[in-house]
Scaffold this active site. Structure first.
Site, PDB file in Angstrom:
ATOM      1  N   ASP A  88      -0.594  -7.399   4.237  1.00  0.00           N
ATOM      2  CA  ASP A  88       0.773  -7.202   3.748  1.00  0.00           C
ATOM      3  C   ASP A  88       1.829  -7.487   4.809  1.00  0.00           C
ATOM      4  O   ASP A  88       3.020  -7.251   4.582  1.00  0.00           O
ATOM      5  CB  ASP A  88       0.949  -5.774   3.228  1.00  0.00           C
ATOM      6  CG  ASP A  88       0.294  -5.572   1.870  1.00  0.00           C
ATOM      7  OD1 ASP A  88       0.033  -6.585   1.186  1.00  0.00           O
ATOM      8  OD2 ASP A  88       0.036  -4.418   1.501  1.00  0.00           O
ATOM      9  N   ARG A 113      -0.906  -0.100   6.423  1.00  0.00           N
ATOM     10  CA  ARG A 113       0.161  -0.966   6.913  1.00  0.00           C
ATOM     11  C   ARG A 113       0.724  -0.518   8.272  1.00  0.00           C
ATOM     12  O   ARG A 113       1.590  -1.202   8.838  1.00  0.00           O
ATOM     13  CB  ARG A 113       1.302  -1.045   5.892  1.00  0.00           C
ATOM     14  CG  ARG A 113       0.897  -1.618   4.547  1.00  0.00           C
ATOM     15  CD  ARG A 113       2.111  -2.014   3.734  1.00  0.00           C
ATOM     16  NE  ARG A 113       2.849  -3.112   4.378  1.00  0.00           N
ATOM     17  CZ  ARG A 113       3.998  -3.603   3.908  1.00  0.00           C
ATOM     18  NH1 ARG A 113       4.551  -3.091   2.825  1.00  0.00           N
ATOM     19  NH2 ARG A 113       4.602  -4.592   4.540  1.00  0.00           N
ATOM     20  N   ARG A 159       8.513   6.010  -0.790  1.00  0.00           N
ATOM     21  CA  ARG A 159       8.100   5.550   0.528  1.00  0.00           C
ATOM     22  C   ARG A 159       8.945   6.192   1.629  1.00  0.00           C
ATOM     23  O   ARG A 159       8.473   7.055   2.355  1.00  0.00           O
ATOM     24  CB  ARG A 159       8.170   4.016   0.602  1.00  0.00           C
ATOM     25  CG  ARG A 159       7.198   3.300  -0.342  1.00  0.00           C
ATOM     26  CD  ARG A 159       5.738   3.505   0.023  1.00  0.00           C
ATOM     27  NE  ARG A 159       4.841   2.753  -0.826  1.00  0.00           N
ATOM     28  CZ  ARG A 159       4.505   1.489  -0.644  1.00  0.00           C
ATOM     29  NH1 ARG A 159       5.019   0.810   0.371  1.00  0.00           N
ATOM     30  NH2 ARG A 159       3.668   0.885  -1.462  1.00  0.00           N
ATOM     31  N   HIS A 188      10.146   0.709  -3.960  1.00  0.00           N
ATOM     32  CA  HIS A 188      11.108   0.411  -2.905  1.00  0.00           C
ATOM     33  C   HIS A 188      12.456   0.094  -3.549  1.00  0.00           C
ATOM     34  O   HIS A 188      12.516  -0.460  -4.654  1.00  0.00           O
ATOM     35  CB  HIS A 188      10.686  -0.822  -2.105  1.00  0.00           C
ATOM     36  CG  HIS A 188       9.768  -0.554  -0.961  1.00  0.00           C
ATOM     37  ND1 HIS A 188       8.869  -1.497  -0.494  1.00  0.00           N
ATOM     38  CD2 HIS A 188       9.611   0.525  -0.160  1.00  0.00           C
ATOM     39  CE1 HIS A 188       8.198  -1.003   0.532  1.00  0.00           C
ATOM     40  NE2 HIS A 188       8.626   0.223   0.754  1.00  0.00           N
ATOM     41  N   CYS A 290      11.021  -9.175  -0.430  1.00  0.00           N
ATOM     42  CA  CYS A 290       9.962  -8.535   0.364  1.00  0.00           C
ATOM     43  C   CYS A 290       9.509  -9.440   1.509  1.00  0.00           C
ATOM     44  O   CYS A 290       9.151  -8.950   2.584  1.00  0.00           O
ATOM     45  CB  CYS A 290       8.776  -8.195  -0.521  1.00  0.00           C
ATOM     46  SG  CYS A 290       9.015  -6.800  -1.624  1.00  0.00           S
TER      47      CYS A 290
END
Length: 297
Positions: A88, A113, A159, A188, A290
């Site tokens: 990612d 991540r 998040r 997000h 993103c």
């Protein structure tokens, strides 16, 4: 709607009939990371299904076309070397927020991540950025932070921790407006809201955004109506293809190709939608934004 027009930066551009002031494309500088190791091997959001087929080659082709689109539009794209084992890392927006040359790094909620944050920190330090701060609170950077030119819109709910909002205000020195996300599909802020035009105090230009109402709590919806009464409101269909995960330079708006209704509305508002195929990366819950961190030096 176009696929990739060549629009000169800083050029004053023609309007839709309903617009009083021309939209202005401004040259931007972006940071991106090639999806060389992209796959979906775990699930940390509702879009990710490790049992579904994923093609790294297709993701690479789509990413390179996105990068080329930015460059054809006159923007500068910097790149960071991807790291094996971090599929990612392609989602550069999640690893830093840069305003006025100050950098607030990231601290990921998901352990899968976590290592990405230091790769990006080193990139900034090695390129001479002096004000680089790594956060104490969980902070997924431009995934949950959207700069409007006047205030930093800051998402929380899935998040980024609310405490990261105060930390961002201290580090970046800009006012922060907190918004609560309530739908796990839009985990997000950048999956549910994008800045179309940044405010410019020197000209009196106001910021304009697009957003999906149902992604936000009722209180946050009221805040957005108060701050942005002329916002573009996205449909369920537009939100469901991550159509709001777009990137605007003030005139050209790079969108997933499925976001047709949103593109039509943006055209009526005087913007120029530029449609791209990002379908493979969407399997991990990502879109154009993103993949794109803006470097506001």
């Amino acid at each position: 709607m176009t696929t990739a027009p060549v629009i000169g930066p800083e050029e004053r551009l023609p309007l839709g009939a309903a617009e009083a002031d021309p939209r202005t494309a401004t040259r931007r500088r972006y940071l991106m990371c090639e999806p060389r190791y992209f796959t979906v091997s775990y699930s940390i959001n509702p879009w990710m299904d490790p049992s579904a087929p994923v093609s790294t080659d297709v993701a690479l082709r789509q990413w390179h076309e996105l990068k080329a689109t930015y460059e054809r539009l006159g923007h500068v794209v910097e790149t960071i070397e991807p790291a094996a084992g971090l599929p990612d890392m392609v989602f550069a927006a999640n690893s830093g927020t840069v305003i006025g040359g100050r950098v607030l790094g990231s601290r990921f909620r998901a352990v899968e991540r976590a290592a990405e944050a230091d790769h990006y920190r080193r990139w900034f330090v090695e390129r001479g950025y002096r004000d680089v701060v790594m956060p104490e609170s969980i902070n997924e950077a431009e995934g949950d932070f959207a700069w409007t030119g006047e205030v930093l819109l800051a998402g929380t709910g899935f998040r980024t921790d609310p405490g990261a909002h105060a930390e961002a205000q201290e580090v970046l020195g800009v006012p922060v407006v907190s918004l609560r996300l309530v739908d796990p599909r839009y985990y997000h802020l950048d999956t549910a809201l994008m800045v179309l035009t940044e405010a410019d105090p020197t000209t009196g230009r106001r910021a304009q955004i697009a957003y999906y109402r149902d992604a936000f709590s009722l209180g946050s919806q009221r805040v957005l109506r108060h701050l942005f009464p002329d916002a573009v409101i996205a449909s369920d269909v537009d939100a469901a293809c991550l159509g709001l995960n777009g990137v605007s330079d003030g005139y050209n708006v790079v969108l997933p190709r499925e976001a047709n209704r949103l593109a039509t509305e943006l055209t009526a508002r005087g913007y120029n939608p530029v449609m791209v195929d990002i379908s493979e990366l969407r399997k991990s819950g990502g879109g154009p934004k993103c993949c794109t961190m803006e470097l506001r030096d």
